[in-house]
Design a protein around this motif. Structure first.
Motif: not given
Length: 508
Positions: A154-166
């Protein structure tokens, strides 16, 4: 990748000092778009400081931070997020009382035209992220009720959901099994092709060798190996991290005898253990192999009396053992080093001595009063023998490294003179030097005639350090095989079979 390409993020001579410690000393690192960059080093080498600087948690004392070639200052974590940086820290930041969907979009909830939270979109978008990750978790599930591994996802999914470049991942697989790790790696490779820059921090060196494109290694706050200098392999990484050549990554000794110590027969619990049978011999390391959720930890809990037996029996040294609760197991000479040492294994407001004696207070008490001098004497010896940091005698354990914390939990059971030690993920989240120290301790224990049940999601570790391996699927022991007769592929195949069976059962 062209060497002339502009890094997405670059540190130039970045330094950061704390009272008495130079955490980062003129660190230079280039993070390229479309590249997975490994950041490695032992605990205390400066990795966390570097991550906090890039995440906006703290400011460097000197040096430059460049974004696409232009010098910038990352003011705070929100500024980092606004600049497209997503960080998954080793310590969970989820809110356990919220749903999975709420945690994934925490601070950035989808809203309707009227400014209200659009709950349908929250759950739909969360489901889409989880589907992309090939994770079968309901967006509406309460996060605190999930397993540690599922919470990590779930923690990782939160980062993926941001569509972050880094994306910065600090020990992202510490709580994951082999199949979950492979799915995460597939996702990271997909993100890499989209041009995402990924900073990957892990103590699992075989995993680093498989996934990263470049690597930077820190020792004592300095870069001792820069990106792209040589081919990435475990031997070179270990040598650079520790500062010396290590002949054997896994220094296994064979101390198993034919003297039967423990026999489990047809064990069953409400937690999903059923028809579990196996034997454990004096001086043996018996590995429990299986995927996350296969029942390995539940078997350990059944043996230690955490989960009461519904049927079956445990025979210890030829006598039936009645374990109604944990103290029965402790008094009989059993020990459990739990998977989550932070929540289940340590008293963080105690120094090492209080933690080490916690399971054997009767041995250092007179007429119900603790003999503190006896406690100091007994624990000083163990701190010295296990090479635990001298700070452990003066500071509470929350100030110690993960490796020292783990050795303190093991020291507790040496103080209690346990004969059978159950080690559940004993090297999870600790650095290579601390891992090797744990392996040598396992050798010393078996050499002294003690028996070990080893649970590990690291297949290479399990194969190298076990004498035999019990393959666990769906809460039962399917078979017990000599470790020498198994390969990494055999364990992966067994895990795949377990997952396939579970999927078929769920569909029926």
């Amino acid at each position: 990748m062209s060497s002339k390409a502009t890094p997405l993020w670059e540190f130039v001579d970045v330094s950061k000092a704390y009272p008495g410690v130079l955490a980062n000393d003129k660190v230079c690192i280039k993070l390229m778009p479309g590249s997975i960059h490994g950041l490695l080093g032992e605990n205390g080498c400066g990795k966390s400081t570097l991550i906090k600087t890039l995440s906006g948690v703290q400011q460097p004392d000197s040096g430059k931070i460049l974004h696409s070639g232009k010098e910038v200052q990352i003011a705070d974590p929100q500024d980092a997020r606004n600049r497209g940086i997503a960080t998954v820290f080793q310590e969970f930041s989820i809110v356990p009382t919220l749903s999975v969907g709420e945690n994934i979009f925490l601070g950035n909830m989808p809203r309707s035209r009227l400014g209200m939270i659009d709950w349908n979109k929250v759950n739909a978008d969360a489901a889409a992220v989880l589907e992309e990750m090939e994770v079968e978790i309901s967006p509406e599930a309460i996060t605190g009720r999930l397993s540690v591994g599922e919470q990590q996802l779930v923690e990782i999914a939160s980062a993926v959901a941001m569509d972050a470049k880094m994306i910065i991942l600090d020990e992202p697989t510490a709580a994951l099994g082999e199949s979950e790790i492979e799915r995460l790696h597939q996702l990271l490779r997909k993100m890499r092709t989209r041009g995402t820059a990924i900073l990957y921090v892990s103590h699992r060196l075989d995993e680093v060798e498989r996934i990263v494109d470049e690597v930077t290694i820190l020792r004592g706050g300095r870069v001792v190996r820069a990106s792209g200098e040589t081919e990435i392999n475990v031997g070179q990484i270990v040598s650079a991290m520790v500062g010396e050549d290590i002949a054997e990554h896994y220094p296994k000794e064979r101390n198993s005898t034919d003297q039967l110590v423990l026999s489990a027969k047809d064990l069953k619990t409400k937690a999903g253990v059923h028809n579990v049978s196996f034997e454990l011999f004096k001086g043996e390391v018996l590995g429990l192999g299986g995927v996350l959720g296969s029942g390995r930890t539940e078997i350990a809990r059944a043996l230690f009396g955490v989960d009461p037996l519904l049927q079956g029996e445990v025979i210890l040294n030829g006598r039936p053992l009645e374990v109604r609760h944990e103290m029965d197991a402790i008094n009989a000479g059993l020990a459990l080093v739990p998977e989550n040492r932070k929540f289940d294994g340590l008293f963080f407001n105690f120094r090492a001595s209080g933690n080490i004696t916690a399971a054997s207070l009767g041995s250092i008490s007179r007429f119900g009063v603790l003999d503190l001098s006896a406690e100091e004497k007994g624990t000083e010896r163990l701190i010295d023998e296990l090479e635990i940091s001298a700070q452990a005698e003066e500071k509470t354990v929350n100030f110690l490294s993960g490796g020292n914390q783990q050795k303190i939990v093991i020291a507790r059971w040496l103080f209690s003179e346990a004969q059978v030690l159950i080690l559940d993920e004993p090297t999870q989240g600790i650095d290579i030097g601390a891992k090797i120290a744990v392996y040598k301790l396992i050798n010393a224990l078996t050499r002294a005639g003690k028996s070990i049940i080893l649970i590990s999601s690291d297949h290479d570790e399990l194969l190298a350090m076990s004498d035999r391996i019990a393959v666990v699927q769906h809460g039962t022991v399917e078979r017990v095989v000599a470790a020498a007769d198994l390969t990494h592929n055999d364990l992966v195949r067994a895990s795949a079979d377990s997952l396939e069976s579970a999927t078929m059962e769920a569909a029926q």
